[in-house]
Enzyme design. Sequence first.
Site, short mmCIF file in Angstrom:
data_model
loop_
_atom_site.label_atom_id
_atom_site.label_comp_id
_atom_site.label_asym_id
_atom_site.label_seq_id
_atom_site.Cartn_x
_atom_site.Cartn_y
_atom_site.Cartn_z
N ASP A 1 18.45 4.07 8.67
CA ASP A 1 19.59 4.51 7.87
C ASP A 1 20.62 5.35 8.63
O ASP A 1 21.83 5.20 8.40
CB ASP A 1 19.10 5.30 6.65
CG ASP A 1 18.51 4.39 5.56
OD1 ASP A 1 18.54 3.15 5.74
OD2 ASP A 1 18.00 4.93 4.56
N HIS B 1 0.84 -1.20 0.00
CA HIS B 1 0.00 0.00 0.00
C HIS B 1 0.87 1.26 0.00
O HIS B 1 0.37 2.37 0.10
CB HIS B 1 -0.93 0.01 1.22
CG HIS B 1 -2.06 -0.97 1.12
ND1 HIS B 1 -1.95 -2.26 1.59
CD2 HIS B 1 -3.30 -0.87 0.59
CE1 HIS B 1 -3.10 -2.90 1.36
NE2 HIS B 1 -3.93 -2.08 0.75
N ASN B 2 2.18 1.05 -0.09
CA ASN B 2 3.14 2.15 -0.01
C ASN B 2 3.39 2.70 -1.41
O ASN B 2 4.01 2.06 -2.26
CB ASN B 2 4.46 1.62 0.60
CG ASN B 2 5.48 2.70 0.81
OD1 ASN B 2 5.64 3.60 0.00
ND2 ASN B 2 6.21 2.61 1.91
N LYS C 1 22.90 5.46 -2.60
CA LYS C 1 22.43 4.38 -1.73
C LYS C 1 21.60 3.37 -2.51
O LYS C 1 21.76 2.16 -2.36
CB LYS C 1 21.59 4.96 -0.59
CG LYS C 1 20.97 3.89 0.31
CD LYS C 1 19.79 4.41 1.08
CE LYS C 1 18.90 3.26 1.51
NZ LYS C 1 17.68 3.70 2.19
N GLY D 1 5.28 5.14 -2.39
CA GLY D 1 6.69 5.38 -2.68
C GLY D 1 7.39 4.12 -3.13
O GLY D 1 8.22 4.15 -4.06
N GLY E 1 13.95 5.09 8.03
CA GLY E 1 14.14 3.95 8.92
C GLY E 1 15.41 4.05 9.74
O GLY E 1 15.71 5.09 10.34
N ASP F 1 9.99 -8.22 1.68
CA ASP F 1 10.05 -8.07 3.12
C ASP F 1 11.49 -7.74 3.45
O ASP F 1 12.42 -8.36 2.90
CB ASP F 1 9.61 -9.36 3.84
CG ASP F 1 9.18 -9.07 5.27
OD1 ASP F 1 8.34 -8.17 5.46
OD2 ASP F 1 9.67 -9.73 6.21
#
Length: 203
Positions: free
Chosen positions: A164, A15-16, A184, A18, A162, A75
């Site tokens: 990072d 559902h993301n 990255k 991005g 997150g 995942d």
Amino acid sequence: MTRRFEGHDLVVATHNRGKLEEIAALLEPFGVKLTSNSDHGLPEPEETEDNFIGNARIKAHAAARATGLPALADDSGISIDILDGAPGVYTADWAETPNGRDFVMAMERTWTKIAEKAGNPPYSARFCCTLVLAWPDGHDEVFEGIMPGQIVWPMRGDQGHGYDPIFQPDGYDVTFGEMDRWEKNKISHRADAFRKLVAGCFA
């Protein structure tokens, strides 16, 4: 023999928005039309496995069964050796609050747990990404990507997302949080997994 992706329509089991856009850019050369769980009104299936492959399979097969189309799920998370691989599949869960995800809190929690172990740096860790491409007939192909590195403290950088800002990839003196996102994206665990997916099923 790896099964090739032969169709034109692919569901990305997320559902993301991005994440959908990121995957669309990676698969653009192959003329694939992407839709997401949101486009099909699909709920998020419960992720009941204790490993990345298991949870990615749950998401991919649920979307493939519901739509009758091939579906791609990922995942991902961070595994830290001194914490016996935690947070692993629970990476996002460590950031959950009643008001949404708070990754600063999650990073502070992570560092507290590392400090409690009283070990010595470097604190080796790796970001992991597992991609599962599933078909409605139940077949799937699995691709795993890994970016090894170490946990550093304090947090550094405001790029990325997150965990990072506390992850320094091997061979670099900056964290993912300090790195240009395009650089990255070329070396990340997700990029590693996608290279294998493209080589196996699309190229």
